[in-house]
Design a protein around this motif. Structure first.
Motif, mmCIF file in Angstrom:
data_model
loop_
_atom_site.group_PDB
_atom_site.id
_atom_site.type_symbol
_atom_site.label_atom_id
_atom_site.label_comp_id
_atom_site.label_asym_id
_atom_site.label_seq_id
_atom_site.Cartn_x
_atom_site.Cartn_y
_atom_site.Cartn_z
ATOM 1 N N ARG A 29 -26.116 -1.686 -19.180
ATOM 2 C CA ARG A 29 -25.264 -0.766 -18.456
ATOM 3 C C ARG A 29 -25.437 -0.897 -16.954
ATOM 4 O O ARG A 29 -26.518 -1.120 -16.456
ATOM 5 N N MET B 145 -25.433 1.126 -13.715
ATOM 6 C CA MET B 145 -25.603 2.519 -13.328
ATOM 7 C C MET B 145 -25.126 2.738 -11.910
ATOM 8 O O MET B 145 -25.412 1.951 -11.012
ATOM 9 N N ALA C 266 -21.933 3.055 -16.404
ATOM 10 C CA ALA C 266 -22.328 4.455 -16.537
ATOM 11 C C ALA C 266 -22.484 5.060 -15.156
ATOM 12 O O ALA C 266 -23.085 4.462 -14.272
ATOM 13 N N THR D 231 -27.565 12.004 -19.329
ATOM 14 C CA THR D 231 -28.754 11.291 -19.796
ATOM 15 C C THR D 231 -28.450 9.848 -20.185
ATOM 16 O O THR D 231 -29.360 9.032 -20.313
ATOM 17 N N GLY D 232 -27.182 9.530 -20.401
ATOM 18 C CA GLY D 232 -26.799 8.166 -20.767
ATOM 19 C C GLY D 232 -26.826 7.886 -22.252
ATOM 20 O O GLY D 232 -26.599 6.746 -22.660
ATOM 21 N N MET E 123 -31.040 8.074 -16.732
ATOM 22 C CA MET E 123 -30.377 6.929 -17.375
ATOM 23 C C MET E 123 -31.250 5.677 -17.297
ATOM 24 O O MET E 123 -31.401 4.954 -18.290
ATOM 25 N N SER F 80 -22.110 10.453 -17.157
ATOM 26 C CA SER F 80 -23.014 9.971 -18.201
ATOM 27 C C SER F 80 -24.200 10.874 -18.492
ATOM 28 O O SER F 80 -24.759 10.821 -19.590
#
Length: 575
Positions: free
Chosen positions: A200, A202, A153, A134-135, A164, A132
């Motif tokens: 999301r 992470m 992500a 920087t997302g 992120m 991912s």
């Protein structure tokens, strides 16, 4: 999100894209982001939305068919129960015994249809982005795709995961702590409920390990997006296993120096299981090599791929395929794989399929398939056209690389939402050309063929018209400007150019004695080509002003620098 409403902390710059924005550090390259890939991200959003609509419609059809079967079964059971109750009552009266009447619920309602006690719930799907950075891509998925349940992500870099987390909060997609009435804190969704559901998850893990952890049917995801820096080969095995049946697999590969040249054939073989092509159609061959890898990787687990859209874009390839489970379709993949003998002189190619399928129909009308090896070779060790050496390329995917119906869905979506995509003009252009492409392998450009003959080049329209008048099919190719795909062989194309040379003679004093051109010119044309404009030479893509290459967004733009070998060494030292 309005970029003007965001307060940018010191040491960061704001990068805005469509409805999303991310903070990028002014110093360092801890999390990779390439602004040029906006077209890739726009296209991915549009394709996932089109796939989601199609998958949702398929699930609804199956649900309604199952509901109708259940209703018919209930109706049949109620009717049978009614007959049994009536018989029991009749028998009881005949013996002078009292009977208790059974009340059977009606099998149909007042409209004459079986009552339905449940409503179909629109399908919500899960997206996994294994790499991912920087997302931004996952944030855009959460913002712009209505049917997303949530996005997983992942990135191996702790710095990327921190980026992120920062960007999720910036885009108001994070969960918030809201005190309850008793004063106890509890996680609550953000103020926009749908966006909160798409919050999301992470993770800091190896992308392959994460996907292997989602291999079981209960934990599989609906969409897997692979967009690494370089090759996606190490992640493909896990990706084809962790995606749901009928799910979508999105793959980017940027290692075109491996896929589209013969500089590193051993590396291409180790990554993709085949040898690359050195010819003007090398970028289409790159797509077919990646599809071959996806197909063989899925086949190991009884699964097969259906290409929806395969594009060669700027410095990378981007592919969208659906993954299904079907043993019989896995067997058919053998006949969709081929080697190619490519001429080092005139770039003619000769296909050598690995397998073939034959059908046998029984007396009862049952069709059985038989899979057999293919005869070969298709050509001798020298090119029949110019007597140059032949090089072997592949094995690679030889079947269709696009699904026209799917492209039509994506194109309709983009045309209806042009204001939502910053690269909509280019998306429409590329999708229109891809929709028209023939399913035959590889393209050619008239200018390249003319250079082999050392002659004046006929126009694109003249070449297309001559092929159409000769009874061949013609289309454009998205992979190269000024290119044509055709059902004709290179021998047929060379015949057309031999007819062209009769009215546009070649200056033989400028052709070397040992040049392949002399071998091409030594043959007579078998038929007389007609270069008058054919009505079908003007296609929908040629009527529209297509934007195939986006404007340079920055000086010296390109793939960008790989993030942090220095950072990786520092992390290894900390460990």
């Amino acid at each position: 999100m309005s970029a003007a409403s965001v307060t940018v902390p010191e040491g960061f710059t704001l990068h805005a894209e469509n409805t999303s924005a991310v903070l990028l550090p002014t110093a360092g390259n801890d999390a990779f982001l390439n602004p040029v890939q906006e077209f890739n991200r726009d296209l991915s959003v549009a394709c996932i939305r089109a796939w989601g609509a199609r998958a949702g419609a398929e699930k609804e059809r199956k649900w309604r068919a199952a509901a109708e079967r259940r209703a018919r079964r209930v109706e049949a059971e109620a009717e049978a129960e009614g007959h049994r109750t009536k018989k029991m009552k009749t028998d009881g009266e005949g013996q002078g015994q009292a009977t208790e009447e059974t009340v059977v619920p009606p099998a149909v309602d007042e409209t004459g249809k079986a009552p339905v006690h449940a409503e179909f719930k629109p399908h919500q799907f899960v997206i996994l982005e294994a790499l991912s950075a920087t997302g931004l891509r996952s944030i855009r998925y959460a913002h712009e795709i209505p049917s997303v349940k949530y996005v997983i992500a992942n990135d191996l870099s702790a710095a990327a995961v921190e980026a992120m987390r920062r960007n999720i909060e910036l885009n108001d997609l994070h969960e918030k702590e809201v005190p309850m009435a008793e004063g106890k804190p509890k996680l609550r969704p953000a103020k926009h409920s749908r966006r909160a559901e798409a919050t999301r998850r992470m993770l800091t893990a190896c992308g392959s390990a994460l996907m292997y952890n989602h291999r079981s049917e209960r934990s599989r995801v609906d969409v897997v997006d692979l967009d690494p820096y370089g090759t996606a080969a190490p992640f493909i095995d896990g990706a084809v296993q962790c995606v749901n049946d009928g799910g979508l697999l999105c793959v980017t590969c940027t290692d075109m120096s491996v896929l589209a040249t013969t500089n590193y054939p051993e590396k291409c073989f180790s990554n993709y299981g085949g040898a690359p092509v050195k010819a003007e159609y090398c970028h289409e061959a790159a797509l077919r090599l990646v599809l071959h890898t996806l197909s063989t990787s899925a086949a190991r687990y009884g699964r097969y791929v259906q290409p929806l859209l395969s594009l060669s874009i700027d410095f990378y390839v981007r592919l969208f395929v659906r993954v299904y489970t079907s043993p019989i379709e896995v067997k058919k993949a053998f006949s969709k794989t081929a080697l190619y003998h490519v001429c080092s002189g005139c770039q003619s190619f000769y296909e050598q399929p690995l397998g073939r399928v034959t059908e046998q129909t029984s007396a009862k009308g049952n069709v059985s398939l038989h899979f057999k090896v293919h005869a070969g070779p298709p050509v001798s060790e020298r090119c029949p056209e110019c007597n140059s050496a032949l090089h072997v390329a592949g094995p690679m995917w030889s079947g269709p690389i696009h699904d026209r119906e799917f492209i039509s869905d994506v194109l309709s979506h983009v045309e209806a939402n042009e204001d939502k995509y910053g690269t909509s003009a280019r998306m429409k252009g590329m999708l229109t050309v891809a929709k028209e492409e023939l399913d035959t392998p590889f393209f050619f450009t008239p200018s390249k063929v003319a250079s082999h003959f050392h002659c004046v080049c006929p126009s694109l329209d003249e070449t297309a018209s001559a092929l159409l008048h000769a009874g061949h099919k013609v289309s454009r190719s998205h992979a190269c400007a000024g290119s044509l795909k055709t059902s004709a062989t290179y021998a047929d194309i060379h015949d057309i150019f031999r007819s062209w040379i009769k009215t546009h003679p070649v200056k033989m004093d400028k052709v070397a004695e040992n040049s392949p051109t002399r071998q091409l010119l030594s043959k007579e044309a078998k038929t007389e080509a007609n270069f008058k404009r054919h009505p079908d030479s003007v296609t929908a893509s040629s009527k529209v002003k297509l934007v195939r290459y986006q404007q340079n967004p920055a000086p010296n733009w390109g793939p960008g620098a790989k993030p942090g070998a220095k950072r990786k060494r520092e992390q290894d030292g900390d460990d």
